[in-house]
Scaffold this motif. Sequence first.
Motif, PDB file in Angstrom:
ATOM      1  N   GLN A 206       0.833  -1.206   0.000  1.00 30.05           N
ATOM      2  CA  GLN A 206       0.000   0.000   0.000  1.00 30.05           C
ATOM      3  C   GLN A 206       0.870   1.259   0.000  1.00 30.05           C
ATOM      4  O   GLN A 206       0.583   2.226  -0.710  1.00 30.05           O
ATOM      5  CB  GLN A 206      -0.926  -0.008   1.212  1.00 30.05           C
ATOM      6  CG  GLN A 206      -2.029  -1.053   1.163  1.00 30.05           C
ATOM      7  CD  GLN A 206      -2.988  -0.828   0.008  1.00 30.05           C
ATOM      8  OE1 GLN A 206      -3.391   0.298  -0.280  1.00 30.05           O
ATOM      9  NE2 GLN A 206      -3.338  -1.906  -0.671  1.00 30.05           N
ATOM     10  N   VAL A 207       1.912   1.252   0.819  1.00 33.01           N
ATOM     11  CA  VAL A 207       2.806   2.411   0.854  1.00 33.01           C
ATOM     12  C   VAL A 207       3.459   2.618  -0.507  1.00 33.01           C
ATOM     13  O   VAL A 207       3.593   3.754  -0.983  1.00 33.01           O
ATOM     14  CB  VAL A 207       3.875   2.240   1.954  1.00 33.01           C
ATOM     15  CG1 VAL A 207       4.926   3.347   1.873  1.00 33.01           C
ATOM     16  CG2 VAL A 207       3.223   2.233   3.334  1.00 33.01           C
ATOM     17  N   LYS A 208       3.840   1.546  -1.138  1.00 31.96           N
ATOM     18  CA  LYS A 208       4.472   1.617  -2.456  1.00 31.96           C
ATOM     19  C   LYS A 208       3.546   2.250  -3.489  1.00 31.96           C
ATOM     20  O   LYS A 208       3.976   3.008  -4.371  1.00 31.96           O
ATOM     21  CB  LYS A 208       4.871   0.201  -2.909  1.00 31.96           C
ATOM     22  CG  LYS A 208       5.478   0.106  -4.295  1.00 31.96           C
ATOM     23  CD  LYS A 208       6.887   0.635  -4.334  1.00 31.96           C
ATOM     24  CE  LYS A 208       7.544   0.342  -5.669  1.00 31.96           C
ATOM     25  NZ  LYS A 208       8.924   0.884  -5.740  1.00 31.96           N
ATOM     26  N   GLN A 209       2.257   1.997  -3.379  1.00 27.99           N
ATOM     27  CA  GLN A 209       1.299   2.401  -4.404  1.00 27.99           C
ATOM     28  C   GLN A 209       0.682   3.784  -4.178  1.00 27.99           C
ATOM     29  O   GLN A 209       0.267   4.442  -5.137  1.00 27.99           O
ATOM     30  CB  GLN A 209       0.160   1.373  -4.481  1.00 27.99           C
ATOM     31  CG  GLN A 209       0.598  -0.001  -4.959  1.00 27.99           C
ATOM     32  CD  GLN A 209      -0.474  -1.055  -4.756  1.00 27.99           C
ATOM     33  OE1 GLN A 209      -1.624  -0.731  -4.437  1.00 27.99           O
ATOM     34  NE2 GLN A 209      -0.117  -2.317  -4.927  1.00 27.99           N
ATOM     35  N   VAL A 210       0.618   4.245  -2.930  1.00 21.72           N
ATOM     36  CA  VAL A 210      -0.181   5.430  -2.597  1.00 21.72           C
ATOM     37  C   VAL A 210       0.717   6.636  -2.318  1.00 21.72           C
ATOM     38  O   VAL A 210       1.549   6.611  -1.410  1.00 21.72           O
ATOM     39  CB  VAL A 210      -1.072   5.145  -1.375  1.00 21.72           C
ATOM     40  CG1 VAL A 210      -1.853   6.393  -0.989  1.00 21.72           C
ATOM     41  CG2 VAL A 210      -2.026   3.981  -1.667  1.00 21.72           C
ATOM     42  N   ASP A 211       0.533   7.697  -3.093  1.00 17.07           N
ATOM     43  CA  ASP A 211       1.264   8.940  -2.833  1.00 17.07           C
ATOM     44  C   ASP A 211       0.773   9.545  -1.514  1.00 17.07           C
ATOM     45  O   ASP A 211      -0.427   9.638  -1.266  1.00 17.07           O
ATOM     46  CB  ASP A 211       1.055   9.929  -3.975  1.00 17.07           C
ATOM     47  CG  ASP A 211       1.864  11.204  -3.792  1.00 17.07           C
ATOM     48  OD1 ASP A 211       2.934  11.152  -3.161  1.00 17.07           O
ATOM     49  OD2 ASP A 211       1.413  12.262  -4.286  1.00 17.07           O
ATOM     50  N   GLY A 212       1.711   9.932  -0.670  1.00 19.36           N
ATOM     51  CA  GLY A 212       1.367  10.485   0.634  1.00 19.36           C
ATOM     52  C   GLY A 212       1.325   9.449   1.735  1.00 19.36           C
ATOM     53  O   GLY A 212       1.006   9.773   2.877  1.00 19.36           O
TER      54      GLY A 212
ATOM     55  N   PHE B 136      11.164  -5.620   3.679  1.00 23.87           N
ATOM     56  CA  PHE B 136      10.031  -5.318   2.809  1.00 23.87           C
ATOM     57  C   PHE B 136      10.231  -3.972   2.116  1.00 23.87           C
ATOM     58  O   PHE B 136       9.825  -3.786   0.975  1.00 23.87           O
ATOM     59  CB  PHE B 136       8.720  -5.323   3.604  1.00 23.87           C
ATOM     60  CG  PHE B 136       8.301  -6.683   4.064  1.00 23.87           C
ATOM     61  CD1 PHE B 136       7.600  -7.538   3.233  1.00 23.87           C
ATOM     62  CD2 PHE B 136       8.635  -7.126   5.335  1.00 23.87           C
ATOM     63  CE1 PHE B 136       7.229  -8.810   3.648  1.00 23.87           C
ATOM     64  CE2 PHE B 136       8.273  -8.390   5.767  1.00 23.87           C
ATOM     65  CZ  PHE B 136       7.576  -9.234   4.925  1.00 23.87           C
ATOM     66  N   ALA B 137      10.867  -3.036   2.799  1.00 21.20           N
ATOM     67  CA  ALA B 137      11.197  -1.753   2.175  1.00 21.20           C
ATOM     68  C   ALA B 137      12.309  -1.928   1.153  1.00 21.20           C
ATOM     69  O   ALA B 137      12.233  -1.393   0.042  1.00 21.20           O
ATOM     70  CB  ALA B 137      11.617  -0.745   3.242  1.00 21.20           C
ATOM     71  N   SER B 138      13.329  -2.700   1.506  1.00 25.58           N
ATOM     72  CA  SER B 138      14.473  -2.888   0.608  1.00 25.58           C
ATOM     73  C   SER B 138      14.062  -3.586  -0.677  1.00 25.58           C
ATOM     74  O   SER B 138      14.475  -3.185  -1.772  1.00 25.58           O
ATOM     75  CB  SER B 138      15.566  -3.699   1.315  1.00 25.58           C
ATOM     76  OG  SER B 138      15.986  -3.061   2.504  1.00 25.58           O
TER      77      SER B 138
ATOM     78  N   ASN C 197      12.057  -1.125  -2.863  1.00 23.73           N
ATOM     79  CA  ASN C 197      12.641   0.210  -3.055  1.00 23.73           C
ATOM     80  C   ASN C 197      11.786   1.316  -2.437  1.00 23.73           C
ATOM     81  O   ASN C 197      11.558   2.366  -3.040  1.00 23.73           O
ATOM     82  CB  ASN C 197      12.866   0.494  -4.551  1.00 23.73           C
ATOM     83  CG  ASN C 197      13.894  -0.434  -5.167  1.00 23.73           C
ATOM     84  OD1 ASN C 197      14.934  -0.690  -4.569  1.00 23.73           O
ATOM     85  ND2 ASN C 197      13.597  -0.948  -6.357  1.00 23.73           N
ATOM     86  N   ILE C 198      11.317   1.058  -1.224  1.00 23.00           N
ATOM     87  CA  ILE C 198      10.533   2.043  -0.480  1.00 23.00           C
ATOM     88  C   ILE C 198      11.485   2.855   0.402  1.00 23.00           C
ATOM     89  O   ILE C 198      12.311   2.292   1.122  1.00 23.00           O
ATOM     90  CB  ILE C 198       9.461   1.358   0.385  1.00 23.00           C
ATOM     91  CG1 ILE C 198       8.456   0.608  -0.505  1.00 23.00           C
ATOM     92  CG2 ILE C 198       8.732   2.383   1.254  1.00 23.00           C
ATOM     93  CD1 ILE C 198       7.479  -0.260   0.267  1.00 23.00           C
TER      94      ILE C 198
END
Length: 378
Positions: A244-250, A259-261, A264-265
Motif C-alpha cells: 500500500q505504501v508503495k502504491q499510494v502517494d502520501g 520489505f522496504a528494501s 525500493n521504499i
Amino acid sequence: MKLQRKNMLRASALGALVVSGALVLTACGSDDNTKTADGSAKPSAAAAGDIKCDDAKGKLLASGSSAQKNAIELWIKNYMAACSGVEVNYKSSSSGEGIVAFNQGTVGFAGSDSALKPEQVEESKKICTGGQGIDLPMVGGPIALGFNVAGVDKLNLDAATVANIFNDKIKKWDDEAIKKLNPGVTLPSTAIQAFHRSDDSGTTENLTKYLKATAGDAWPYEAAKKWAAPGGQSASGSSSVAAQVKQVDGAIGYFELSFASSQNIKTVDLNTGAAAPVKASGENASKAIAAAKIAGTGSDLALKLDYTTKAEGAYPLVLVTYEVVCDKGNKAETLPTVKSFLNYAASDAGQKVLLENGYAPIPAEINTKVREVINGLG
C-alpha cells in the motif's frame, strides 16, 4: 528503565559462507521477497556442510510472524537444499495467529515478535506435555517507517511526530512539526495516508512499545498487538502494508526493513536525541539490540529492549522475533527436525543470513544460550 552498561550485550562478527548448487523452497505466503529488485536471488550464507540434518525427516509445519518471513524463507531454502527428504513449511501470517496455532498443537514451532504472555504460557502446557512454551530470540531487526511522498527522498521524524501522524493529529506532509525536523526540504501539502496492520501483530506491539516509551503524551495508548489509534487505513500483514505504501502517494506505514528494501521504499531516519538522525539498517538495529538483557527465566529467553536509547548510531525502533517451542513435550515425530532446523538458524552461518538481508543477528552472548536451550529440547 535504563539498562546498566555491564548488562549490555555485543553482537559478534560472523564469518561469511557462500552456498552453491540449486536451492529449493517450500513455504506458504502470498509474496516472495527473497529476490533483489532485478529478480535475481539474494545471496545466501550457508554451505550444505554447515547444516547438521541429524535425524530430521518428513514435514515440519510452522507459522506466525510476517516480519521474519524473508529471513525464515532463506533459512528454509538453505536447509532443505542440505537435508534431502525434509520439508519445512512456514505460513507467514501474524504473531497472534502463530501463537494460536502453536497452542492448538498444529505446528512444530511458531514465530512471534512478542514474547509469550503468562496466560499463553499456561495454555501451552496442554500441548507441551510435562513442559511449556518458551521464547527463543532468533531474528532481530529494525521496524522501518516506509514513506511515499512525491518529491521527497529523505525524511527525518522524531517519536512524538510519528505518534501524531499515526494517531491522526498531523494530517498534511507540510505540517509545521515535520518542517521543523526537515529544514531545507520542500514538503508538499499532500494528505498523509497512514497505514497500520489490521491483524494482531507483534510488529504493531513493538512499534507501540517504542511510541509509549518515547513519545510522551503524543501516544496515550497502551502497547498492544491490536491497533488502537483512530484514523488511518489498514492492511493485513507486513507485505500488504508495504504494498500500500508503495502504491499510494502520501503514504506512510511500518514493516520490517527487508520489505522496504525489496520494493525500493524510502524509509524514515529517526531523530533519537543523538547527534544525527539514525537510519534503519541491520547494523544500527544491532547497536540497539546489543543493549538488551534477558528478562525470561529458566529456558525462556525473552528479552527486554531499551527503546529510549540515545546511543550514537543506534536505531531504537526494533523488534526481536522469537521462535516459540515446547521446552519439553515436543512431538516425537517432529522434534529432531525442530532441533536441527533451529540449530542451523542459530548458527553463525544462519545468523549471517540475517545481516546480509537487512535483519540484525542476535547478540553473541544471548545466541550462545539459545543454542544451549535448543540442544536440550525434549
